[in-house]
Design an enzyme around this catalytic site. Sequence first.
Site, PDB file in Angstrom:
ATOM      1  N   ALA A  42       0.869  -1.184   0.000  1.00  0.00           N
ATOM      2  CA  ALA A  42       0.000   0.000   0.000  1.00  0.00           C
ATOM      3  C   ALA A  42       0.909   1.239   0.000  1.00  0.00           C
ATOM      4  CB  ALA A  42      -0.967   0.005   1.187  1.00  0.00           C
ATOM      5  N   HIS A  47       7.082   5.854   1.386  1.00  0.00           N
ATOM      6  CA  HIS A  47       7.818   4.651   0.950  1.00  0.00           C
ATOM      7  C   HIS A  47       8.691   4.975  -0.268  1.00  0.00           C
ATOM      8  CE1 HIS A  47       4.206   2.369   2.683  1.00  0.00           C
ATOM      9  NE2 HIS A  47       5.230   1.914   3.365  1.00  0.00           N
TER      10      HIS A  47
END
Length: 292
Positions: A42, A47
Site C-alpha cells: 500500500a 515509501h
Amino acid sequence: MFALNFNNPAMHIFYGKVALIAYLKTIKIANSTIGFVPTMGALHKGHLALMQRSLKENDDTVVSIFVNPTQFNNPEDLDKYPRTLDEDVKKMRGLSDKIILYAPSTEDIYEGNTVSQSFNFDGLENQMEGKFRPGHFNGVGTIVKRLFEIVNPTNAYFGEKDFQQLQIVKKMVEKNHLPVNIIGCPIFREENQLAMSSRNERLTSEERKEASIIYETLTEAKEIFNTKSIEETIQFVENSFKDNPRFDLEYFVIADESTLIPIDYKSKDKNYRAFIAVFVNSIRLIDTISLN
Ligand code: PAF
C-alpha cells in the site's frame, strides 16, 4: 529464473526467496552495495522517498512487500490491512525499473511455522506500541531479521514515523552483530500534515481531512513543552482530544529519545520526543515529533 516481469523486462519481481537469493548472487560484485526497503505494501510517497534514497545511495535496491501476520495483535487490523500489489508495482515502475521486488507468501517466509521469535530489546519493547500491541515488536524483529538474512543488505531504510520500530531494529542489529547500516528517514506528510501511512487509505475523506488535528496538536504540544511543565503539556493534548467525538486518544507520551522511557523531569543534555496514537473509528494512527 522464477521472476515475473509484468511486461517490463527490466523490473524483477520475486515471489520466492530461493530465486531472489540466486539472482542477488549473480548481480553482486566485490564492494557493491545493496539498499533494502522493507514494506507491507500500500505504498505511499513516504515509501517512495525511502526507495529513492536507496537507489541514490546503493548499486542495487531491493524492496519487500509482505504483510507480516506475526506483528498484528489485532486480527481485524491484519484482515483489513490494504493489499494493493498491482498498484504498488506501477508506483515502483514509475520510480525506477532498477528496483528488485520481493513479494513473498507467508509460506516462503515462515515455512509452515508462523510464529515470532522472542527478543530482548533492552526494554525499548515495553513502552508505547509495545504496551498497547502485545507481541508486536517480536513480530517486527522476526520478520526484519529474516528479511535481512535473505536480502543481505548493506543499508536498510526505515521511516521515522515508526520511531520506536526504528530504535528497536537498530538494537536488534547491534545485539545480533548484523552487518547492515540502519538509516532512519524523515516523516513524509500529506498536505494537511497528516503523517503518511498505508492505514490512511482506510479513512474517509472527511476523516482524513480532520486527522490534521494529530500533527497540529503535536506541534502545539512542542511549544508548550518548551515553555511549561510536562504535566501541562500532557493535559493540553488530552483536552484537545477529549471533546472530539471522532478521535479516541490511546496514548500521548513524552519520552527520552534514546531509552523511550517516559520522563517526569527535563534535563538539558537529553533529547526528548513526543509519541501519540489515536483511533479514528477503528483505524489506529501514530505520529511523533522531536521536542528539542
Ligand atoms: O514498517 C513496516 O511497514 C513494517 O513494520 C516492516 C518494517 C516492513 C516489517 O513488517
